[in-house]
Design a protein around this motif. Structure first.
Motif, mmCIF file in Angstrom:
data_model
loop_
_atom_site.group_PDB
_atom_site.id
_atom_site.type_symbol
_atom_site.label_atom_id
_atom_site.label_comp_id
_atom_site.label_asym_id
_atom_site.label_seq_id
_atom_site.Cartn_x
_atom_site.Cartn_y
_atom_site.Cartn_z
ATOM 1 N N LEU A 11 0.822 -1.205 0.000
ATOM 2 C CA LEU A 11 0.000 0.000 0.000
ATOM 3 C C LEU A 11 0.858 1.258 0.000
ATOM 4 O O LEU A 11 0.554 2.239 -0.683
ATOM 5 N N ARG A 12 1.934 1.221 0.777
ATOM 6 C CA ARG A 12 2.841 2.375 0.815
ATOM 7 C C ARG A 12 3.513 2.575 -0.543
ATOM 8 O O ARG A 12 3.596 3.702 -1.049
ATOM 9 N N ALA A 13 3.984 1.502 -1.154
ATOM 10 C CA ALA A 13 4.623 1.612 -2.465
ATOM 11 C C ALA A 13 3.649 2.150 -3.500
ATOM 12 O O ALA A 13 3.995 2.997 -4.330
ATOM 13 N N PHE A 14 2.406 1.669 -3.447
ATOM 14 C CA PHE A 14 1.396 2.138 -4.390
ATOM 15 C C PHE A 14 1.104 3.621 -4.193
ATOM 16 O O PHE A 14 1.026 4.388 -5.160
ATOM 17 N N GLU A 15 0.947 4.061 -2.948
ATOM 18 C CA GLU A 15 0.615 5.463 -2.680
ATOM 19 C C GLU A 15 1.699 6.397 -3.207
ATOM 20 O O GLU A 15 1.410 7.418 -3.838
ATOM 21 N N ALA A 27 10.843 4.990 -6.041
ATOM 22 C CA ALA A 27 11.989 4.278 -5.468
ATOM 23 C C ALA A 27 12.937 5.246 -4.759
ATOM 24 O O ALA A 27 13.487 4.947 -3.693
ATOM 25 N N ILE A 28 13.127 6.439 -5.353
ATOM 26 C CA ILE A 28 13.995 7.441 -4.738
ATOM 27 C C ILE A 28 13.419 7.896 -3.399
ATOM 28 O O ILE A 28 14.125 7.999 -2.397
ATOM 29 N N GLU A 29 12.112 8.164 -3.360
ATOM 30 C CA GLU A 29 11.489 8.618 -2.113
ATOM 31 C C GLU A 29 11.535 7.538 -1.045
ATOM 32 O O GLU A 29 11.778 7.825 0.133
ATOM 33 N N LEU A 30 11.313 6.284 -1.443
ATOM 34 C CA LEU A 30 11.268 5.186 -0.485
ATOM 35 C C LEU A 30 12.644 4.620 -0.158
ATOM 36 O O LEU A 30 12.777 3.759 0.715
ATOM 37 N N THR A 33 15.004 0.007 -4.448
ATOM 38 C CA THR A 33 15.200 -0.090 -5.887
ATOM 39 C C THR A 33 13.868 0.017 -6.617
ATOM 40 O O THR A 33 12.800 -0.235 -6.050
ATOM 41 N N GLN A 34 13.946 0.349 -7.894
ATOM 42 C CA GLN A 34 12.738 0.404 -8.709
ATOM 43 C C GLN A 34 12.087 -0.973 -8.797
ATOM 44 O O GLN A 34 10.863 -1.095 -8.789
ATOM 45 N N ALA A 35 12.920 -2.010 -8.851
ATOM 46 C CA ALA A 35 12.393 -3.379 -8.921
ATOM 47 C C ALA A 35 11.599 -3.720 -7.666
ATOM 48 O O ALA A 35 10.560 -4.393 -7.738
ATOM 49 N N ALA A 36 12.074 -3.241 -6.503
ATOM 50 C CA ALA A 36 11.363 -3.524 -5.255
ATOM 51 C C ALA A 36 9.992 -2.866 -5.253
ATOM 52 O O ALA A 36 9.002 -3.461 -4.814
ATOM 53 N N VAL A 37 9.917 -1.639 -5.760
ATOM 54 C CA VAL A 37 8.623 -0.954 -5.842
ATOM 55 C C VAL A 37 7.679 -1.721 -6.763
ATOM 56 O O VAL A 37 6.511 -1.964 -6.438
ATOM 57 N N GLN A 40 6.411 -4.953 -5.084
ATOM 58 C CA GLN A 40 5.422 -4.704 -4.031
ATOM 59 C C GLN A 40 4.050 -4.398 -4.632
ATOM 60 O O GLN A 40 3.015 -4.882 -4.158
ATOM 61 N N ILE A 41 4.032 -3.597 -5.688
ATOM 62 C CA ILE A 41 2.757 -3.231 -6.304
ATOM 63 C C ILE A 41 2.147 -4.423 -7.043
ATOM 64 O O ILE A 41 0.927 -4.630 -7.015
ATOM 65 N N SER A 42 2.979 -5.238 -7.671
ATOM 66 C CA SER A 42 2.466 -6.440 -8.349
ATOM 67 C C SER A 42 1.823 -7.397 -7.346
ATOM 68 O O SER A 42 0.754 -7.969 -7.615
ATOM 69 N N ARG A 43 2.443 -7.564 -6.182
ATOM 70 C CA ARG A 43 1.864 -8.426 -5.147
ATOM 71 C C ARG A 43 0.532 -7.862 -4.647
ATOM 72 O O ARG A 43 -0.411 -8.604 -4.386
ATOM 73 N N LEU A 44 0.487 -6.529 -4.518
ATOM 74 C CA LEU A 44 -0.754 -5.895 -4.068
ATOM 75 C C LEU A 44 -1.860 -6.117 -5.103
ATOM 76 O O LEU A 44 -3.001 -6.433 -4.744
ATOM 77 N N GLU A 45 -1.525 -5.960 -6.370
ATOM 78 C CA GLU A 45 -2.517 -6.173 -7.422
ATOM 79 C C GLU A 45 -2.989 -7.633 -7.444
ATOM 80 O O GLU A 45 -4.186 -7.907 -7.626
ATOM 81 N N ASP A 46 -2.061 -8.564 -7.246
ATOM 82 C CA ASP A 46 -2.450 -9.982 -7.199
ATOM 83 C C ASP A 46 -3.381 -10.257 -6.025
ATOM 84 O O ASP A 46 -4.364 -11.003 -6.143
ATOM 85 N N LEU A 47 -3.063 -9.653 -4.874
ATOM 86 C CA LEU A 47 -3.879 -9.863 -3.681
ATOM 87 C C LEU A 47 -5.282 -9.311 -3.869
ATOM 88 O O LEU A 47 -6.274 -9.938 -3.485
ATOM 89 N N LEU A 48 -5.390 -8.135 -4.483
ATOM 90 C CA LEU A 48 -6.687 -7.485 -4.654
ATOM 91 C C LEU A 48 -7.439 -7.993 -5.872
ATOM 92 O O LEU A 48 -8.655 -7.817 -5.981
#
Length: 290
Positions: A11-15, A27-30, A33-37, A40-48
């Protein structure tokens, strides 16, 4: 979804990605890496079971599902961050991030800050200067002081005061300027607002020369170069009172133009916190004295 199962990292990565419009900037703000962002968003999309972004050549575009989720997250993360900020130094204080156009900060605000700090010990006011181009949400600000006409979409703008523009230069040069027409032979520093010199010459009832001087995005930089005798700058004299009183700058002509005023701005869709209300009240009161 039960609280223990909330995917907070996703949720944080998505926001952040939705606010920044880019996985790279997120990725810079968090500080990951860009891959990590992306993961995280791909997992969130899969979950939802939904797609939150459409990837385009111009960046990320929110889907309807993403657009429904984003403002809720932004509002709640902001509230959590605001509360946590108040405990950073071991005691309860409210932190306020204020964006300020550099000219206003250097010429008016900074010298008055000690009085604000003394009168508001429960507020930690942090300044972030800019060149009058600022995005409150993307830059993590609560409020911003800027110069203009007060018409900024999505923002509430509280008027502070006008700061009319007039030519300023080194005293030695000012002594040689007898008439506005004499400026035709000088280097005239320009800002990104291209019509200012033409407006001033019209107010001075003189013909505007062909403008060839360099263009700056900083009034402070123009003032320093003008004080060094390298040209003439069209500046808000009120913001350079100190340099004028010290004899570093001089004002050769009385003519001036008002092209706008300074405003305190804040997001229209976010209720002001106690610190925001206190800063607004103090700035309005102080600006009345200006």
């Amino acid at each position: 979804m039960d609280r223990p199962n909330l995917p907070l990292n996703g949720l944080r990565a998505f926001e952040v990605a939705a606010r920044q419009g880019s996985f790279t900037r997120a990725a810079i703000e968090l500080r990951v890496t860009q891959a990590a962002v992306s993961q995280q968003i791909s997992r969130l999309e899969d979950l939802l079971g939904v797609t939150l972004f459409t990837r385009t050549s111009n960046g990320l575009v929110l889907t309807d599902e993403g657009a429904a989720l984003h403002p809720v997250l932004t509002r709640n993360f902001d509230e959590i961050g605001d509360v946590l900020d108040r405990f950073l130094d071991g005691r309860y204080r409210e932190t306020l991030h204020l964006g300020v156009v550099t000219t206003f900060a250097a010429g008016w605000l900074v010298e008055r800050l000690p009085a604000f700090v003394a009168g508001h010990p429960g507020i930690s006011l942090r300044l972030f200067t800019n060149n009058n181009r600022v995005d409150i949400a993307k830059e993590g600000l609560h409020m911003a002081i800027r110069f203009g006409d007060g018409d900024w979409p999505g923002l509430i703008a509280v008027p502070l005061f006008e700061a009319p523009l007039s030519p300023l230069c080194a005293p030695e040069l000012a002594a040689r300027l007898r008439d506005p027409a004499d400026l035709a032979g000088q280097t005239l520093f320009r800002s990104y607002r291209a019509d200012e010199w033409a407006m001033w010459f019209a107010a001075a009832d003189a013909a505007c020369p062909d403008l060839q001087g360099p263009v700056f995005d900083s009034s402070v930089a123009m003032a320093e170069l003008a004080a060094a005798g390298l040209g003439v700058a069209l500046l808000p004299a009120l913001m350079f009172r100190r340099q004028l009183s010290e004899g570093r700058l001089a004002r050769p002509f009385a003519a001036e133009i008002a092209t706008g005023r300074y405003w305190l701005t804040r997001p229209r869709n976010k209720p002001p916190s106690p610190a925001m209300r206190a800063v607004e009240s103090w700035l309005v009161e102080e600006s009345g004295r200006a």
